[in-house]
Design a protein around this motif. Sequence first.
Motif, short mmCIF file in Angstrom:
data_model
loop_
_atom_site.label_atom_id
_atom_site.label_comp_id
_atom_site.label_asym_id
_atom_site.label_seq_id
_atom_site.Cartn_x
_atom_site.Cartn_y
_atom_site.Cartn_z
N GLY A 78 0.82 -1.22 0.00
CA GLY A 78 0.00 0.00 0.00
C GLY A 78 0.85 1.26 0.00
O GLY A 78 0.52 2.24 -0.67
N ILE A 79 1.96 1.21 0.76
CA ILE A 79 2.86 2.37 0.79
C ILE A 79 3.45 2.61 -0.59
O ILE A 79 3.44 3.75 -1.10
N PHE A 135 2.31 1.62 -3.43
CA PHE A 135 1.25 2.00 -4.36
C PHE A 135 0.89 3.47 -4.19
O PHE A 135 0.69 4.19 -5.18
N THR A 136 0.82 3.93 -2.92
CA THR A 136 0.51 5.35 -2.67
C THR A 136 1.61 6.25 -3.22
O THR A 136 1.34 7.28 -3.85
N ILE A 137 2.87 5.86 -2.99
CA ILE A 137 3.99 6.64 -3.53
C ILE A 137 3.92 6.69 -5.05
O ILE A 137 4.14 7.74 -5.68
N MET A 160 1.27 6.46 -6.89
CA MET A 160 0.16 7.33 -7.27
C MET A 160 0.51 8.81 -7.09
O MET A 160 0.05 9.67 -7.83
N GLN A 161 1.33 9.11 -6.07
CA GLN A 161 1.67 10.50 -5.79
C GLN A 161 2.73 11.05 -6.74
O GLN A 161 2.82 12.26 -6.94
N GLN A 207 -6.44 7.29 -8.56
CA GLN A 207 -5.43 8.24 -8.13
C GLN A 207 -6.03 9.46 -7.43
O GLN A 207 -5.49 9.95 -6.44
N ILE A 238 -6.66 9.28 -3.69
CA ILE A 238 -5.38 9.15 -2.98
C ILE A 238 -4.69 10.50 -2.88
O ILE A 238 -4.15 10.87 -1.84
N TRP A 242 -6.55 12.64 -0.32
CA TRP A 242 -6.22 12.20 1.04
C TRP A 242 -4.82 12.65 1.44
O TRP A 242 -4.56 12.97 2.60
N SER A 243 -3.91 12.74 0.46
CA SER A 243 -2.53 13.13 0.74
C SER A 243 -2.34 14.63 0.81
O SER A 243 -1.25 15.10 1.12
#
Length: 464
Positions: free
Chosen positions: A68-69, A71-73, A75-76, A89, A92, A95-96
């Motif tokens: 998940g980490i 994947f989030t990175i 996406m960012q 995206q 996410i 949320w970020s």
Amino acid sequence: MSEQPDTNPQFPAPVETSQPEFLPLAPTPTPAAPMLTRPVTRIKPDRLGMFLGVFRWVFFLLMAFIAGIFFTIFMQTRTLEGTPLEIVQKPILDWSGIPADAHKQWLALQQAFTLVDQNFYEQDKISHKDMIYAAAEAAVASLGDRFTAFNRPQVAQANDDHITGKFVGLGVTPEIKEGKYVVKRVIPNSPIEKAGIKEGDVLVAINGTRLPTPITDPVAVSTQLRGEVNTKVKVTFARPSDNNKETEYELTRQELIAPSVDTQMLDNNIGYIDMRQVFGSNTMNEFDQKVGALVKNNNPAGFILDLRGNGGGLTDTARQLLGRFLDGGVAYYDDIPTQNVHMRPEDVLTNPDLKIYDKPLVVLTDGGTASASEITVGALHDRKRATIIGEKTYGKGVAQYVIDLLDKSALRVTFESWYTPNKTNMTESKGITPDIVVTPTDQQKQLGQDPQLDRAIQYLTTNS
């Protein structure tokens, strides 16, 4: 021959007793039916299997978390516009805290920082903190609202001191006039007052270093005047009323509390209330104490409320101040679009212990009367409670939230517009025009004359 009893030594005579010769036997219990039982088999727990089962779950969750980490990175840090992943995206990014509608520009900013680190030829001049502060200042400035601003920690602390009135320094309240750092007000019992420095004097040097002309960063100048308690600083002031004669002073910084309310009795039994400082957290405590004493001891025939140069402060303080002169009613209307609030009335906040509802009142204003102090002027003007004398007010019909950030910097963000009881917005009207306009001349200022105050005294004395 006599008869002898018939006895036989081998068989003694029977003896009578109270007990039967033989006791009856107890009944024999019937044996219980035999129970069918199985042999007990003790099963030893499979501790290794249990451990492996828990380990598999923990490992699975850990891998999912790590995935998940990453994947989030991913996406960012990737632009996925026009791809099926764009739908995933966007939430996410939201949320970020990354603006989804400017994701490319966000990445471009990060890229610019990286390229500066890699290529700038004077590496010792790179300060990531200053670069981020400058980016934040520029981002907020792009909104085009002069009252919305990002404040670095140093500026944020100065603003906080301004509201609380507590600071360590010399005791000068400045204003910038024609690009010069001019003494607007001297705090009583301060090093500045004890040295004989007066309102209107101009600060020209600190510790022998001449100030730039024009002054572009007054906060930086004020910061140099502040410091630790009992430390010394050399300051040079010029006095315009004495051919700009310059005098250097060595002063010792001390802890000060800038009073936000001063009172005195003037001629003709007129009570003077000096509120030229911003409305702070302790303003109304001072007001009730000092003005209450003035009313009790002197019973003034009328009052002058001096709000010249008062740049605003806390709106609730303005409502409380109005409650000393108005018996309830509307103080102002506010409009907050983000909260779906439109023309909501905000009432004055009364105090049953101090009521000045029936005494004549004059309010002094100038171009520095702004924001919360304009709320006061607008309500007293629209509700016919006071006569306004002086110059047109600043014209700030909006209010800001002040939000402290993680590193003690702060964001001042405009969130509402406000309107006088007659539903006039200060920004649109560009201020409140006094009932009686009095504009001091430069010569009057240099001579220390105050024609606005003189006109207020005349009005209360003659009612004209």
